[in-house]
Design a protein around this motif. Structure first.
Motif, mmCIF file in Angstrom:
data_model
loop_
_atom_site.group_PDB
_atom_site.id
_atom_site.type_symbol
_atom_site.label_atom_id
_atom_site.label_comp_id
_atom_site.label_asym_id
_atom_site.label_seq_id
_atom_site.Cartn_x
_atom_site.Cartn_y
_atom_site.Cartn_z
ATOM 1 N N VAL A 188 -2.424 5.178 -13.531
ATOM 2 C CA VAL A 188 -1.007 5.548 -13.489
ATOM 3 C C VAL A 188 -0.210 4.306 -13.122
ATOM 4 O O VAL A 188 -0.037 3.977 -11.956
ATOM 5 C CB VAL A 188 -0.753 6.677 -12.464
ATOM 6 N N GLY A 189 0.248 3.607 -14.131
ATOM 7 C CA GLY A 189 0.975 2.363 -13.908
ATOM 8 C C GLY A 189 2.133 2.200 -14.867
ATOM 9 O O GLY A 189 2.734 3.172 -15.327
ATOM 10 N N ALA A 190 2.429 0.940 -15.166
ATOM 11 C CA ALA A 190 3.564 0.644 -16.039
ATOM 12 C C ALA A 190 3.399 1.285 -17.411
ATOM 13 O O ALA A 190 4.388 1.600 -18.081
ATOM 14 C CB ALA A 190 3.712 -0.869 -16.180
ATOM 15 N N GLY A 248 -1.064 -11.522 -12.138
ATOM 16 C CA GLY A 248 0.106 -12.372 -12.334
ATOM 17 C C GLY A 248 1.177 -11.678 -13.147
ATOM 18 O O GLY A 248 2.378 -11.757 -12.838
ATOM 19 N N LEU A 249 0.770 -10.982 -14.184
ATOM 20 C CA LEU A 249 1.717 -10.253 -15.023
ATOM 21 C C LEU A 249 2.388 -9.121 -14.241
ATOM 22 O O LEU A 249 3.610 -8.922 -14.336
ATOM 23 C CB LEU A 249 1.003 -9.676 -16.241
ATOM 24 N N GLN A 250 1.614 -8.386 -13.450
ATOM 25 C CA GLN A 250 2.172 -7.289 -12.667
ATOM 26 C C GLN A 250 3.191 -7.818 -11.660
ATOM 27 O O GLN A 250 4.229 -7.183 -11.413
ATOM 28 C CB GLN A 250 1.056 -6.537 -11.926
ATOM 29 N N SER A 251 2.915 -8.976 -11.065
ATOM 30 C CA SER A 251 3.851 -9.570 -10.123
ATOM 31 C C SER A 251 5.175 -9.883 -10.807
ATOM 32 O O SER A 251 6.253 -9.602 -10.261
ATOM 33 C CB SER A 251 3.242 -10.852 -9.530
ATOM 34 N N LYS A 306 3.985 8.423 -5.152
ATOM 35 C CA LYS A 306 4.651 7.910 -6.358
ATOM 36 C C LYS A 306 4.489 8.893 -7.514
ATOM 37 O O LYS A 306 5.423 9.100 -8.300
ATOM 38 C CB LYS A 306 4.081 6.545 -6.747
ATOM 39 N N THR A 307 3.313 9.508 -7.619
ATOM 40 C CA THR A 307 3.056 10.414 -8.737
ATOM 41 C C THR A 307 3.893 11.680 -8.624
ATOM 42 O O THR A 307 4.552 12.093 -9.586
ATOM 43 C CB THR A 307 1.562 10.780 -8.790
ATOM 44 N N LEU A 308 3.891 12.301 -7.438
ATOM 45 C CA LEU A 308 4.636 13.544 -7.256
ATOM 46 C C LEU A 308 6.143 13.308 -7.355
ATOM 47 O O LEU A 308 6.867 14.140 -7.914
ATOM 48 C CB LEU A 308 4.278 14.174 -5.915
ATOM 49 N N ALA A 309 6.627 12.181 -6.819
ATOM 50 C CA ALA A 309 8.059 11.883 -6.900
ATOM 51 C C ALA A 309 8.485 11.698 -8.353
ATOM 52 O O ALA A 309 9.515 12.238 -8.788
ATOM 53 C CB ALA A 309 8.388 10.635 -6.085
ATOM 54 N N LEU A 329 6.343 0.819 -7.194
ATOM 55 C CA LEU A 329 5.197 1.463 -6.550
ATOM 56 C C LEU A 329 4.000 1.510 -7.485
ATOM 57 O O LEU A 329 2.856 1.276 -7.078
ATOM 58 C CB LEU A 329 5.572 2.879 -6.111
ATOM 59 N N PHE A 330 4.250 1.819 -8.759
ATOM 60 C CA PHE A 330 3.175 1.862 -9.741
ATOM 61 C C PHE A 330 2.487 0.498 -9.823
ATOM 62 O O PHE A 330 1.262 0.399 -9.833
ATOM 63 C CB PHE A 330 3.722 2.237 -11.115
ATOM 64 N N VAL A 331 3.295 -0.555 -9.883
ATOM 65 C CA VAL A 331 2.746 -1.904 -10.035
ATOM 66 C C VAL A 331 2.008 -2.336 -8.773
ATOM 67 O O VAL A 331 0.949 -2.971 -8.850
ATOM 68 C CB VAL A 331 3.879 -2.899 -10.387
ATOM 69 N N PHE A 332 2.543 -2.016 -7.592
ATOM 70 C CA PHE A 332 1.894 -2.414 -6.339
ATOM 71 C C PHE A 332 0.483 -1.836 -6.258
ATOM 72 O O PHE A 332 -0.478 -2.546 -5.936
ATOM 73 C CB PHE A 332 2.729 -1.954 -5.146
#
Length: 480
Positions: free
Chosen positions: A69-71, A157-160, A208-211, A349-352
């Motif tokens: 569950v990300g970008a 690096g890309l996620q940052s 993050k998922t529920l929100a 939050l997803f990326v972190f």
């Protein structure tokens, strides 16, 4: 050149292999993901219970969802709808259905061949079942190196870059300052090892998922009368039957399958690394839990994003723009400008949590290659330095290269899955037989699999006797 090579490998060849093998696994297993669908919820409930000093199946699930569950659930769905039309959503569903079986077997095998690491925890994944199941150490080393380069370094690096520039656009934060703050927070988590990573994921992933689901369901609820018509549009567009999207049939299939594969990661060889850390009574139970995570990722979260976009009124055929902008504007069209800020915060939050997941994949690969403590600390320092550096750098070329290396490691994993599939079937049948016999929580008895190279510390022989002793002791306790 990188784009052309990547388009052929990940956009064509990999899709055929993943969907083809996923379909084969589905048929040969007698549709394991459908047979155990209702059972998934019971196993999920049971996964909340952990053993003292061990990581629970629920924590392993949260850690895998941190990566799944990300970008891709925000930007990836937006890209799929932009380039493939509403029909792309249907093909994402199809990919997830067959992917659930692939995830079941790769995560079951990761549990079968996991190893106790001496600290009361476990490690496993494709490198381990390649070495101990296929006896191909060199192939396992290649997989570990590819996973380390792809997830441990390039994707972090890309996620940052993604999170720092999203926060800059939403709140005006300087990317270099955000990058340093991000590195400090990550360092605090990294130093706690897998237990702290799992604990943070256990906290952040449900939030993050529920929100995100809650806000998107609100949008869907305000347009509920249009949902049946939109679902009809999705199905018609998937087969070129909707006049408005008739010319996008080929794009709908390609984009839906491609974005579906990279959103749920089933068959890519990443999720088994975290699936192996859980303490479970039978490998099949973790396979069921991880199949459920594919369902949650695609059928719940990706579908929420797709319906948010399609019902908002903002999206029109021929829309031009990136996936994040499309999702942000779609939400803002319904709830107001705060919707853009919400998407940025959700994406952050997803990326972190994705970075935590990527870091652990790299650490697991490194531990397979070397147990030297100094090497591990050097890896952590390099990841943090890359996070700070990547916060100000557009790493699109690095990302294109990482896509190719990820495709290569997926090929290695799929080959291993195909070669070990008979063993996966044996384990699944053992799980099924116990379930048919009325056993709610099947137990793995390694004495039935003496021909396999198993870690007896992880899977003792005749565990039923231990379980019976534990149950008797529990019953002897005074009732309150």
């Amino acid at each position: 050149m990188l784009d052309a090579l990547n388009d052929f490998l990940s956009g064509k060849l990999l899709i055929v292999l993943i969907v083809g093998l996923g379909s084969y696994f589905t048929i040969r297993s007698r549709f394991v993901q459908f047979r155990h669908f209702g059972h998934m919820f019971g196993v999920f409930k049971e996964s909340l219970r952990g053993q003292a000093g061990q990581l629970s199946s629920f924590q392993a699930l949260m850690l895998s969802l941190a990566g799944r569950v990300g970008a891709g659930n925000i930007a990836g769905v937006g890209i799929a709808v932009t380039l493939g039309g509403p029909g792309a959503v249907f093909w994402m569903w199809v990919t997830a259905l067959v992917g659930m079986s692939s995830s079941f077997f790769e995560c079951t095998l990761a549990q079968v061949y996991k190893r106790a690491d001496g600290d009361g925890l476990y490690r496993g994944g494709p490198a381990y079942y390649i070495q101990h199941g296929l006896k191909l150490k060199s192939m396992a080393v290649v997989f570990s190196i590819l996973l380390l380069v792809t997830y441990g370094f390039a994707f972090n690096g890309l996620q940052s870059y993604t999170v720092t520039h999203s926060l800059q656009n939403a709140f005006g934060f300087a990317p270099e300052h955000t990058g340093i703050a991000l590195a400090v927070l990550l360092a605090i988590v990294f130093l706690g090892g897998i237990k702290r990573i799992a604990a943070v994921s256990d906290l952040l992933v449900p939030v993050k998922t529920l929100a995100y689901i809650g806000v998107t369901l609100y949008v869907i609820g305000t347009q509920i009368e249009h949902v049946p018509a939109m679902l009809e549009t999705i199905f018609k567009s998937a087969f070129g039957l909707d006049p408005a999207f008739g010319g996008l049939l080929g794009s709908a299939i390609i984009m839906g399958v491609k974005r579906g594969v990279f959103a749920n990661e089933a068959g890519l060889g990443s999720a088994p690394n975290v699936a192996a850390v859980a303490a479970v009574k039978h490998p099949g139970a973790q396979g069921v839990v991880q199949a459920f995570s594919v369902f949650l990722d695609t059928f719940v979260i990706c579908t929420c994003t797709a319906l948010l976009i399609l019902l908002s009124g903002f999206y029109t055929p021929g829309f031009e723009g990136d996936g994040i902008v499309l999702t942000q504007n779609s939400l803002a069209a319904v709830v107001g400008d705060w919707g853009r800020l919400f998407v940025s915060v959700a994406l952050s939050l997803f990326v972190f949590t994705c970075i935590l997941y990527n870091y652990y994949l790299g650490e697991n690969s490194l531990q397979f290659l070397s147990r030297n403590r100094a090497v591990l600390m050097t890896y952590r320092a390099l990841v943090l330095a890359l996070v700070v550096w990547g916060s100000t750098q557009n790493l699109s070329t690095v990302f294109a290269f990482a896509d190719i290396t990820m495709t290569c490691l997926a090929f290695v994993n799929l080959i291993a899955l195909a070669l070990l599939f008979k063993i996966g079937l044996r384990v699944m049948r053992d799980y099924d037989e116990q379930r048919r016999a009325g056993v709610n929580q099947p137990v793995f008895d390694s004495s039935k699999f003496k021909d396999l190279d198993l870690d007896r510390a992880a899977w003792p022989a005749n565990p039923q006797a231990e379980t019976a002793t534990d149950n008797a002791a529990a019953q002897a306790q005074p009732q309150r």
